[in-house]
Design a protein around this motif. Sequence first.
Motif, short mmCIF file in Angstrom:
data_model
loop_
_atom_site.label_atom_id
_atom_site.label_comp_id
_atom_site.label_asym_id
_atom_site.label_seq_id
_atom_site.Cartn_x
_atom_site.Cartn_y
_atom_site.Cartn_z
N ARG A 34 24.75 4.56 8.49
CA ARG A 34 25.87 4.28 9.78
C ARG A 34 27.12 4.23 9.32
O ARG A 34 28.04 4.77 10.01
N SER A 35 27.51 3.81 8.09
CA SER A 35 29.03 3.96 7.46
C SER A 35 28.68 4.59 5.94
O SER A 35 27.72 4.28 5.50
N GLY A 36 29.93 4.91 5.63
CA GLY A 36 29.88 5.73 4.24
C GLY A 36 28.86 6.65 4.08
O GLY A 36 28.56 7.43 5.00
N SER A 37 28.03 6.59 3.00
CA SER A 37 26.99 7.63 2.87
C SER A 37 25.65 7.42 2.37
O SER A 37 24.79 8.19 2.08
N LYS A 38 25.36 5.87 2.50
CA LYS A 38 24.07 5.56 2.15
C LYS A 38 23.54 4.54 2.80
O LYS A 38 24.18 3.53 3.53
N SER A 39 22.07 4.25 3.02
CA SER A 39 21.50 3.19 3.53
C SER A 39 20.19 2.91 2.86
O SER A 39 19.99 3.46 1.94
N VAL A 40 19.50 2.08 3.41
CA VAL A 40 18.27 1.75 2.88
C VAL A 40 17.02 2.30 3.76
O VAL A 40 17.01 1.84 4.94
N ARG A 41 16.04 2.98 3.18
CA ARG A 41 15.06 3.60 4.21
C ARG A 41 13.70 3.00 3.72
O ARG A 41 13.36 2.80 2.72
N VAL A 42 13.08 2.69 4.89
CA VAL A 42 11.71 1.99 4.67
C VAL A 42 10.75 2.81 5.56
O VAL A 42 10.72 2.98 6.88
N ASN A 43 9.88 3.44 4.90
CA ASN A 43 8.73 3.98 5.24
C ASN A 43 7.50 3.06 5.64
O ASN A 43 6.94 2.61 4.61
N GLY A 44 7.47 2.56 6.85
CA GLY A 44 6.46 1.62 7.04
C GLY A 44 5.19 2.00 7.41
O GLY A 44 4.93 2.87 8.36
N ASP A 89 -2.12 -1.66 14.61
CA ASP A 89 -1.68 -0.30 14.72
C ASP A 89 -0.07 -0.40 14.57
O ASP A 89 0.50 -1.31 14.40
N GLY A 90 0.55 0.70 14.20
CA GLY A 90 1.92 0.75 14.25
C GLY A 90 2.36 1.16 12.97
O GLY A 90 2.42 0.20 11.89
N GLY A 91 2.92 2.31 12.53
CA GLY A 91 3.76 2.77 11.66
C GLY A 91 5.26 3.32 12.04
O GLY A 91 5.41 3.37 13.25
N ASP A 92 6.24 3.13 11.34
CA ASP A 92 7.59 3.32 11.48
C ASP A 92 8.47 3.88 10.41
O ASP A 92 8.00 3.43 9.26
N THR A 93 9.47 4.62 10.57
CA THR A 93 10.64 4.77 9.54
C THR A 93 11.72 4.15 10.12
O THR A 93 12.04 4.39 11.25
N LEU A 94 12.33 3.25 9.13
CA LEU A 94 13.43 2.31 9.50
C LEU A 94 14.54 2.80 8.48
O LEU A 94 14.23 2.80 7.32
N TRP A 95 15.82 2.54 8.95
CA TRP A 95 16.89 2.46 8.03
C TRP A 95 17.78 1.36 8.39
O TRP A 95 18.02 1.02 9.45
N TYR A 96 18.34 0.81 7.12
CA TYR A 96 19.13 -0.37 7.32
C TYR A 96 20.48 -0.30 6.92
O TYR A 96 20.50 0.49 5.73
N ASP A 97 21.72 -0.88 7.44
CA ASP A 97 22.71 -0.35 6.90
C ASP A 97 23.82 -1.60 7.33
O ASP A 97 23.38 -2.23 8.34
N ASP A 98 24.99 -1.84 6.52
CA ASP A 98 25.71 -2.87 6.81
C ASP A 98 25.31 -4.24 7.37
O ASP A 98 25.50 -4.65 8.45
N GLY A 114 0.98 -1.08 0.15
CA GLY A 114 0.13 0.01 -0.13
C GLY A 114 0.82 1.22 -0.02
O GLY A 114 1.50 1.76 -0.87
N THR A 115 0.92 2.00 1.06
CA THR A 115 1.50 3.24 1.22
C THR A 115 3.03 3.05 1.80
O THR A 115 3.90 4.03 1.72
N GLY A 116 3.60 1.97 2.07
CA GLY A 116 4.84 1.59 2.32
C GLY A 116 5.96 1.66 1.12
O GLY A 116 5.60 1.44 0.06
N THR A 117 7.35 2.41 1.56
CA THR A 117 8.19 2.59 0.49
C THR A 117 9.46 1.83 0.79
O THR A 117 9.66 2.03 2.16
N VAL A 118 10.52 1.60 -0.23
CA VAL A 118 11.64 1.23 0.24
C VAL A 118 12.51 2.09 -1.06
O VAL A 118 12.36 1.88 -2.03
N THR A 119 13.51 3.12 -0.37
CA THR A 119 14.49 3.80 -1.13
C THR A 119 15.84 3.89 -0.64
O THR A 119 16.16 3.65 0.49
N VAL A 120 16.89 4.10 -1.46
CA VAL A 120 18.20 4.19 -1.01
C VAL A 120 18.17 5.59 -0.68
O VAL A 120 17.85 6.68 -1.35
N ASP A 121 18.80 5.71 0.57
CA ASP A 121 18.87 7.08 1.25
C ASP A 121 20.14 7.55 1.46
O ASP A 121 21.09 6.84 1.80
N ASN A 122 20.47 8.79 0.90
CA ASN A 122 21.81 9.52 0.61
C ASN A 122 22.10 10.46 1.68
O ASN A 122 23.05 11.05 1.80
#
Length: 388
Positions: free
Chosen positions: A207-217, A369-378, A195-203
């Motif tokens: 945590r390290s370097g310059s990128k992570s993956v962002r999840v809008n839950g 219930d429960g929405g969240d914004t998460l970032w994953y790295d390494d 539905g409204t959830g998204t997954v994008t590479v975040d610049n």
Amino acid sequence: MRTPFRLAALAAALVAVTGLVVLGGGGGGTAVAAPACAVDYTPNQWATGFTAEVAVTNRAAPVTTWTLTWTWAGNQTVTSAWNAQVTQTGAKVTARDVGWNGQLGTGGTARFGFQGTYSGAAAAPTDFALNGTPCNDDAPPTSTTTPPTTTPPTTTTTPQQPTGCGTATLCDDFESQTGAPPSGKWSVGAANCTGTGTVTVDNSVARSGSKSVRVNGGVGYCNHIFFGASVSGPVVHGRFHVRHTTALPAAHVTFMALKDSADGGKDLRMGGQNGALQWNRESDDATLPAQSPQGVAQSIPLPTGRWTCVQFTLDGSSGRLSTSVDGVAVPGLQVDGSPTPDIDQQWLARANWRPNTVDVRLGWESYGDGGDTLWYDDVAFGSAPLAC
């Protein structure tokens, strides 16, 4: 055990990444066009049955739906599948996307798996074709005559392995990602509905370097969204760093899922409930720890506003499961084979539970219930322990 199928898959993969190969010398040569698609087929075989993981990469124009076909050289029969609709007529097999994973851009990869049976010799599949176009080196070469040239030969550059991978078979710090959604080894979607959830590479956050993956839950069922890749074996060690904005809710949520081919393709899910971390087994809804006040007290919240290292070991040979956060074992997230009230007693009520993982997905799944914004790295997954 691994079979000779792997050698065929490796050879196919080498052809797929080579691009344009120039044969011959002197005054001319023959140019062999790179295949329009590449297939990596990895089986795990036992006496009369097997599972297989398939990764198909589109090297031609983008498509919005895909069909992969092949022919068995032996008498294999597909009995179940995940992340694809797989049918079989005689020796001919057809695998179709399941909607959420139908879009394949140029260079995009779709991953699915299946379980089957066989008898006698389990010969490798042949003549893979994506939407009717032969893959790997199954197509006859397109020949042209090239004049003499001083152009240096085409070379293939292997991406450098991120640091901190150890012996991991899947390891990514996302620094090599160039598009908006993560691609290459990763596929974005959900097994049921999105539905409204998204997954994008975040610049902007890493945590390290310059990128992570962002999840809008998103909140509520059908806002599920994940990015996933193949991870196989009865023993899986995992490590990922996660940062999120909103405390785990009272309702059940999931931020990591592992598909279990030994349990009808159902998921083992890591997430939270009653504000604390938990594991959940989709097939019977067993939780670790038990969702009693005493059980929840044996777990911990997932801290917000900072990077947290989550480690786990899933041992399908013994049915044991261990979990640590920032290098410290969480008492309520351990399955040690001896039933403990309020911790793994409910989990071990299923006798001889022996999981066999075929993929891992990171993202967000809310059942109320429960929405969240998460970032994953390494992130790293493999067959040996992985340090934070």
